[in-house]
Motif scaffolding. Structure first.
Motif, short mmCIF file in Angstrom:
data_model
loop_
_atom_site.label_atom_id
_atom_site.label_comp_id
_atom_site.label_asym_id
_atom_site.label_seq_id
_atom_site.Cartn_x
_atom_site.Cartn_y
_atom_site.Cartn_z
N GLY A 137 0.82 -1.26 -0.03
CA GLY A 137 0.00 0.02 0.04
C GLY A 137 0.72 1.37 0.11
O GLY A 137 0.33 2.43 0.12
N LEU A 138 2.11 1.14 -0.24
CA LEU A 138 3.04 2.35 -0.02
C LEU A 138 3.47 2.95 -1.38
O LEU A 138 3.53 2.09 -2.35
N LEU A 139 3.84 4.08 -1.40
CA LEU A 139 4.47 4.66 -2.35
C LEU A 139 5.88 4.63 -2.19
O LEU A 139 6.33 4.53 -1.09
N GLY A 157 11.15 3.00 -7.62
CA GLY A 157 10.77 3.90 -8.51
C GLY A 157 11.53 5.09 -8.63
O GLY A 157 12.00 5.72 -7.71
N ARG A 158 11.30 5.73 -9.73
CA ARG A 158 12.21 7.00 -9.96
C ARG A 158 11.53 8.36 -9.83
O ARG A 158 12.37 9.35 -9.80
N THR A 159 10.33 8.48 -9.42
CA THR A 159 9.58 9.86 -9.36
C THR A 159 8.68 9.52 -8.36
O THR A 159 8.19 8.24 -7.94
N PRO A 160 8.38 10.57 -7.63
CA PRO A 160 7.31 10.50 -6.82
C PRO A 160 5.77 10.24 -7.19
O PRO A 160 5.69 10.34 -8.44
N GLY A 161 5.19 9.62 -6.29
CA GLY A 161 3.68 9.13 -6.49
C GLY A 161 3.52 7.86 -6.94
O GLY A 161 2.38 7.45 -7.50
N VAL A 162 4.44 7.20 -7.39
CA VAL A 162 4.48 5.89 -7.82
C VAL A 162 4.35 4.74 -6.83
O VAL A 162 4.88 4.67 -5.83
N GLY A 163 3.32 3.85 -6.81
CA GLY A 163 3.17 2.87 -5.79
C GLY A 163 3.96 1.69 -5.93
O GLY A 163 4.70 1.33 -7.07
N VAL A 164 4.18 0.89 -5.07
CA VAL A 164 5.33 -0.42 -4.78
C VAL A 164 4.77 -1.55 -5.50
O VAL A 164 5.66 -1.92 -6.32
N SER A 165 3.66 -1.74 -5.41
CA SER A 165 3.50 -3.35 -5.77
C SER A 165 3.32 -3.36 -7.44
O SER A 165 3.64 -4.47 -7.97
N GLY A 166 2.37 -2.72 -8.13
CA GLY A 166 2.23 -2.68 -9.46
C GLY A 166 3.54 -2.69 -10.15
O GLY A 166 4.03 -3.18 -11.18
N PHE A 167 4.08 -1.55 -9.59
CA PHE A 167 5.66 -1.14 -10.12
C PHE A 167 6.46 -2.33 -10.27
O PHE A 167 6.96 -2.98 -11.19
N SER A 168 6.46 -3.05 -9.11
CA SER A 168 7.43 -4.09 -8.81
C SER A 168 7.10 -5.36 -9.58
O SER A 168 7.69 -5.98 -10.03
N LEU A 169 5.67 -5.76 -9.61
CA LEU A 169 5.14 -6.93 -9.98
C LEU A 169 5.01 -6.77 -11.57
O LEU A 169 4.77 -7.76 -12.43
N GLY A 170 5.14 -5.45 -12.16
CA GLY A 170 5.30 -5.28 -13.76
C GLY A 170 6.49 -4.96 -14.34
O GLY A 170 6.49 -4.64 -15.55
N GLY A 171 7.60 -5.05 -13.36
CA GLY A 171 8.92 -4.95 -13.96
C GLY A 171 9.86 -4.12 -13.10
O GLY A 171 10.57 -4.63 -12.33
N GLY A 172 9.58 -2.79 -13.24
CA GLY A 172 10.30 -1.95 -12.54
C GLY A 172 11.64 -1.27 -12.88
O GLY A 172 12.48 -2.12 -12.78
N GLY A 240 19.28 15.69 -10.30
CA GLY A 240 18.38 16.50 -10.55
C GLY A 240 17.73 16.96 -11.65
O GLY A 240 18.17 16.27 -12.68
N LEU A 241 17.05 17.87 -11.98
CA LEU A 241 16.40 18.26 -13.31
C LEU A 241 17.21 19.32 -13.82
O LEU A 241 17.37 20.24 -13.20
N ILE A 242 17.56 19.51 -14.89
CA ILE A 242 18.11 20.43 -15.67
C ILE A 242 17.11 20.56 -17.05
O ILE A 242 16.81 19.81 -17.97
N GLU A 319 15.52 12.92 -1.21
CA GLU A 319 15.43 14.24 -1.32
C GLU A 319 15.42 14.23 -3.05
O GLU A 319 14.67 14.98 -3.47
N LEU A 320 16.18 13.50 -3.65
CA LEU A 320 16.37 13.35 -5.05
C LEU A 320 14.84 13.02 -5.73
O LEU A 320 14.46 13.74 -6.58
N ILE A 321 14.50 11.88 -5.21
CA ILE A 321 13.02 11.55 -6.00
C ILE A 321 12.14 12.36 -5.57
O ILE A 321 11.20 12.79 -6.76
N ALA A 322 12.09 13.35 -4.34
CA ALA A 322 11.05 14.20 -4.20
C ALA A 322 11.08 15.53 -5.31
O ALA A 322 10.25 16.14 -5.38
N THR A 323 12.30 15.78 -5.41
CA THR A 323 12.68 16.86 -6.52
C THR A 323 12.12 16.46 -7.93
O THR A 323 12.14 17.63 -8.85
#
Length: 491
Positions: A137-139, A157-172, A240-242, A319-323
């Motif tokens: 149930g976590l992000l 995951g590489r960006t915020p807002g992505v859940g653990v399980s679908g990401f993991s069981l779908g590849g990741g 970070g983002l450029i 912090e990196l993921i959050a930005t």
């Protein structure tokens, strides 16, 4: 648990079929069967109860938000088993939401019973085995925050807002994939509640068939209530983002090609975003190095191009993921994803990507001015499939190594769904044609990344030669086809 996916086999319409619900009130049966660790919520109930219901059916894409008969928040694996038994016996349609980050309608939403796994939220680090047990149930940002104090990390995951399980069981695909492989390659154990209600610990040793099947087939075999990952040491990182204006696109693309051709350091990574919004085209490069300071000159090609924003610096991984830009669409928008597997990001591929960004950005915003169009170029080292030699459901072959380039469209109104769906299909087909013309002929048959794939990608293309084995396992584990009552890419 896998972010549940409903395969909506509609040629012309994106709206999931409305299923006839049984007379049996599955919600009431569930309410009486579950323990005090779990709860059932109904639309229109008291304000506090209503908040839970609203949260349970909320998804990042508005196209995936439908009112359900009720929502259920199980708090134990035993209660998940009772819920599946009732849903199977009453043949009630259901959906399972973990992070709520799936863009395919009907994959994690339903007009039947919405199961929300938000109470499975534990993160348990075992220093002796160097593993981390994570609730579905976590992000990912929750996981990184919990692990930061231990100085360890997982391939997530590489960006915020992505859940653990679908990401993991779908590849990741992770910033750590070049070093350790896909997320599913780093799974060492799963707790599975199968459709009969039985709870099992699934490992390579205990059940090699299910261990193969669960890693890369999403939700075909039950509900996963815990995933145990291999842990790795983690210190500060650089990145970070450029961001750049359209006028710098040729310089940015030249830098991208050089980076891909010359940089073999598995600690380094980039992700290139092409966006069209409000009449403007912009390019962003997400940079990453798995150390506090990258080797001298490694990212100079990007740093020396005039930019409109530069956030690349030393940070904690959390912090990196959050930005980084969020993994979700804009609030109240309908959002869809599609994937184009690419073997090599040549100058021709990058030129085609920016052309598609501008072409479809202009065309679609003429009809829907608020729309946004995005194309992600996501290169990984050519050996990133080699970190795991044990078979997994996805990818069906590790001989053809591709990277999971992303197309993402967002808009506002259901009335224009088909316009955006037709457009994203046409764009993916055009990029595929360019790749084949560029000498990448094998991409025409390559399996798209499951977590980006549009709902109507043929199941045979997704799972290839693994499909027969998956169907044999499914027949044993789910003989009554209970998991067909929920959504996803069904084997």
């Amino acid at each position: 648990m896998p972010r549940v996916h409903l395969f909506v086999a509609l040629a012309l319409s994106w709206t999931p079929a409305v299923e006839a619900l049984p007379d049996t009130d599955a919600c009431r049966l569930i309410q009486h069967a579950i323990s005090r660790s779990s709860d059932v919520y109904y639309p229109g109930c008291s304000p506090s109860c209503s908040n839970n219901y609203t949260s349970d059916i909320y998804h990042w894409s508005e196209a995936c938000m439908r009112p359900s008969l009720c929502s259920v928040e199980p708090g134990t694996a035993e209660d998940v088993g009772k819920i599946l038994q009732i849903l199977g016996s009453t043949r009630t349609p259901f959906a399972v939401k973990a992070g709520g980050h799936n863009g395919n309608p009907g994959f994690a939403d339903t007009e039947g019973v919405q199961i929300a796994l938000s109470r499975f939220s534990a993160v348990e680090y075992d220093a002796a085995s160097q593993t981390v047990a994570v609730g579905p149930g976590l992000l990912w940002e929750d996981v990184y925050a919990a692990l930061e104090t231990y100085g360890v990390n997982v391939v997530g995951g590489r960006t915020p807002g992505v859940g653990v399980s679908g990401f993991s069981l779908g590849g990741g695909y992770s910033w750590l994939t070049n070093q350790h492989g896909l997320t599913l390659d780093t799974i060492v154990e799963l707790e599975l509640v199968d459709p009969s209600g039985t709870i099992s610990s699934i490992t390579q040793e205990s059940n090699p068939d299910l261990f193969f099947a669960l890693r890369g087939s999403l939700n075909n075999f039950g509900i996963v209530t815990k995933i145990v990952f291999q842990a790795y040491p983690q210190g500060h990182v650089w990145g970070g983002l450029i961001a750049y204006s359209l006028g710098q696109v040729e310089a940015v693309h030249a830098a991208v090609v050089r980076f891909i051709q010359e940089v073999t350091d598995p600690k380094a990574g980039i992700n290139i975003i092409h966006n069209f919004a409000a009449g403007q085209t912009t390019i962003g490069v997400l940079t990453f190095y798995d150390a506090a300071t990258p080797p001298n000159g490694l990212f100079d090609d990007f740093l020396n191009i005039p930019s409109t924003e530069n956030d690349a610096r030393t940070k904690s991984y959390r912090e990196l993921i959050a930005t980084f830009p969020g993994g979700g669409g804009r609030p109240n928008n309908r959002t869809i994803l599609h994937s184009v597997p690419i073997m090599e990001h040549s100058a021709a591929i990058l030129k085609a990507v920016i052309n598609e960004t501008i072409f479809w950005g202009k065309r679609l915003t003429e009809v829907v001015p608020e729309a946004t169009v995005g194309y992600g170029v996501e290169p990984f080292l050519s050996n990133h499939f080699s970190h795991n030699t044990a078979p997994t459901a996805w990818p069906p072959s590790r001989e053809v190594v591709t990277s999971p380039d992303l197309i993402q469209y967002s808009w506002v109104s259901e009335a224009t769904d088909n316009l955006f769906l037709d457009s994203i299909r046409q764009s993916a087909e055009q990029l595929m044609r360019v790749a084949v013309a560029d000498g990448q002929r094998r991409v025409a048959d390559a399996s798209p990344y499951l977590n980006y794939a549009l709902y109507d990608v043929p199941i045979e293309r997704l799972f290839g030669d693994n499909l027969e084995r998956l169907r044999e396992i499914k027949a044993r584990v789910d003989p009554n086809n209970v998991m067909a009552l929920t959504g996803g890419f069904k084997v």
